[in-house]
Design a protein around this motif. Structure first.
Motif, PDB file in Angstrom:
ATOM      1  N   GLU A  74       0.832  -1.202   0.000  1.00 21.01           N
ATOM      2  CA  GLU A  74       0.000   0.000   0.000  1.00 21.01           C
ATOM      3  C   GLU A  74       0.869   1.255   0.000  1.00 21.01           C
ATOM      4  O   GLU A  74       0.554   2.250  -0.671  1.00 21.01           O
ATOM      5  CB  GLU A  74      -0.923  -0.022   1.221  1.00 21.01           C
ATOM      6  CG  GLU A  74      -2.093   0.918   1.114  1.00 21.01           C
ATOM      7  CD  GLU A  74      -3.162   0.675   2.167  1.00 21.01           C
ATOM      8  OE1 GLU A  74      -4.056   1.533   2.275  1.00 21.01           O
ATOM      9  OE2 GLU A  74      -3.110  -0.354   2.880  1.00 21.01           O
ATOM     10  N   GLN A 107     -10.126  -3.468  -2.945  1.00 23.84           N
ATOM     11  CA  GLN A 107     -10.302  -2.042  -2.629  1.00 23.84           C
ATOM     12  C   GLN A 107      -9.707  -1.127  -3.697  1.00 23.84           C
ATOM     13  O   GLN A 107      -9.754   0.100  -3.556  1.00 23.84           O
ATOM     14  CB  GLN A 107      -9.642  -1.736  -1.280  1.00 23.84           C
ATOM     15  CG  GLN A 107     -10.252  -2.456  -0.093  1.00 23.84           C
ATOM     16  CD  GLN A 107      -9.389  -2.268   1.152  1.00 23.84           C
ATOM     17  OE1 GLN A 107      -9.264  -1.162   1.675  1.00 23.84           O
ATOM     18  NE2 GLN A 107      -8.776  -3.335   1.622  1.00 23.84           N
ATOM     19  N   LYS A 109      -6.580  -0.793  -4.325  1.00 22.35           N
ATOM     20  CA  LYS A 109      -5.354  -0.163  -3.834  1.00 22.35           C
ATOM     21  C   LYS A 109      -4.085  -0.652  -4.531  1.00 22.35           C
ATOM     22  O   LYS A 109      -3.000  -0.169  -4.239  1.00 22.35           O
ATOM     23  CB  LYS A 109      -5.239  -0.370  -2.323  1.00 22.35           C
ATOM     24  CG  LYS A 109      -6.276   0.432  -1.544  1.00 22.35           C
ATOM     25  CD  LYS A 109      -6.102   0.305  -0.049  1.00 22.35           C
ATOM     26  CE  LYS A 109      -7.065   1.224   0.690  1.00 22.35           C
ATOM     27  NZ  LYS A 109      -6.934   1.081   2.153  1.00 22.35           N
TER      28      LYS A 109
END
Length: 204
Positions: A74, A107, A109
């Motif tokens: 991330e 998500q 990401k």
């Protein structure tokens, strides 16, 4: 200029891909990247590691290298992977890590991460290219942006001429056959440069 966060994620049993990762770190830092060198968790049993003196020595020598986490993915704007080939595919240790990324993927990401890969094998046609391509398949599912080195620098030819990512042949004594240091550093710099473009573009 926007700083690029680069995660260099590797798996290495006897040290080749660790060395490639360290060269990539040097190249990336030369162009101002914030770099983390991270190993994936070793899944092999202690008995297997102990049966190979070079493997055991490298395992002990790199105990302090941080293990890659989802938080590292991330954090990263760009990721360089470096792995040995296993029957033309990525090692199970790396595959296990990639298989834990579903939550981040769901998500969104992992989309737009700039990625590149390097590989090694014990002979010149031992699956290096296919291993890199196999890894890039996962990256396409992520929606990542692949920054292959192609032939953007002459160092690729001294390194064996692999356009998908720098790869190296390693002999039975653990010596690298091709001269790949310059190609690895160029690949790292190119990956950071592409990530810079993407990051600057997104922030506009």
């Amino acid at each position: 200029m926007t700083n690029v966060n680069l995660a260099i994620i590797y798996y290495s049993s006897t040290g080749t891909n660790y060395q490639l990762a360290k060269w990539a770190e040097e190249g990336a830092k030369e162009v101002g990247a914030e770099v983390k060198v991270l190993k994936v968790e070793e899944l092999a049993p202690e008995s297997a590691i102990a049966s190979n003196p070079a493997w055991k020595a490298h395992y002990e020598a790199t105990k302090d290298v941080p293990t890659a986490t989802l938080e590292d993915l991330e954090w990263a704007d760009a990721i360089i992977f470096s792995v040995p080939t296993r029957f033309g595919n990525v090692p199970s240790q790396l595959k296990q890590f990639l298989d834990t990324t579903g939550g981040l993927w769901a998500q969104g990401k992992l989309a737009n991460k700039v990625v590149s890969a390097m590989a090694s094998a014990a002979n010149a046609h031992g699956g290096q290219e296919q291993t890199i391509l196999a890894l890039y398949t996962t990256m396409m599912h992520w929606g990542a942006i692949i920054a292959a080195p192609g032939y953007t620098d002459g160092s690729a030819f001294a390194a064996g001429g692999n356009p998908y990512g720098t790869s190296v042949t390693v002999d039975q004594e653990g010596n690298m056959i091709e001269d790949v240091e310059a190609a690895v550093k160029h690949q790292a710099k190119r990956t950071v440069e592409v990530a810079q473009w993407v990051k600057n573009g997104i922030q506009k």
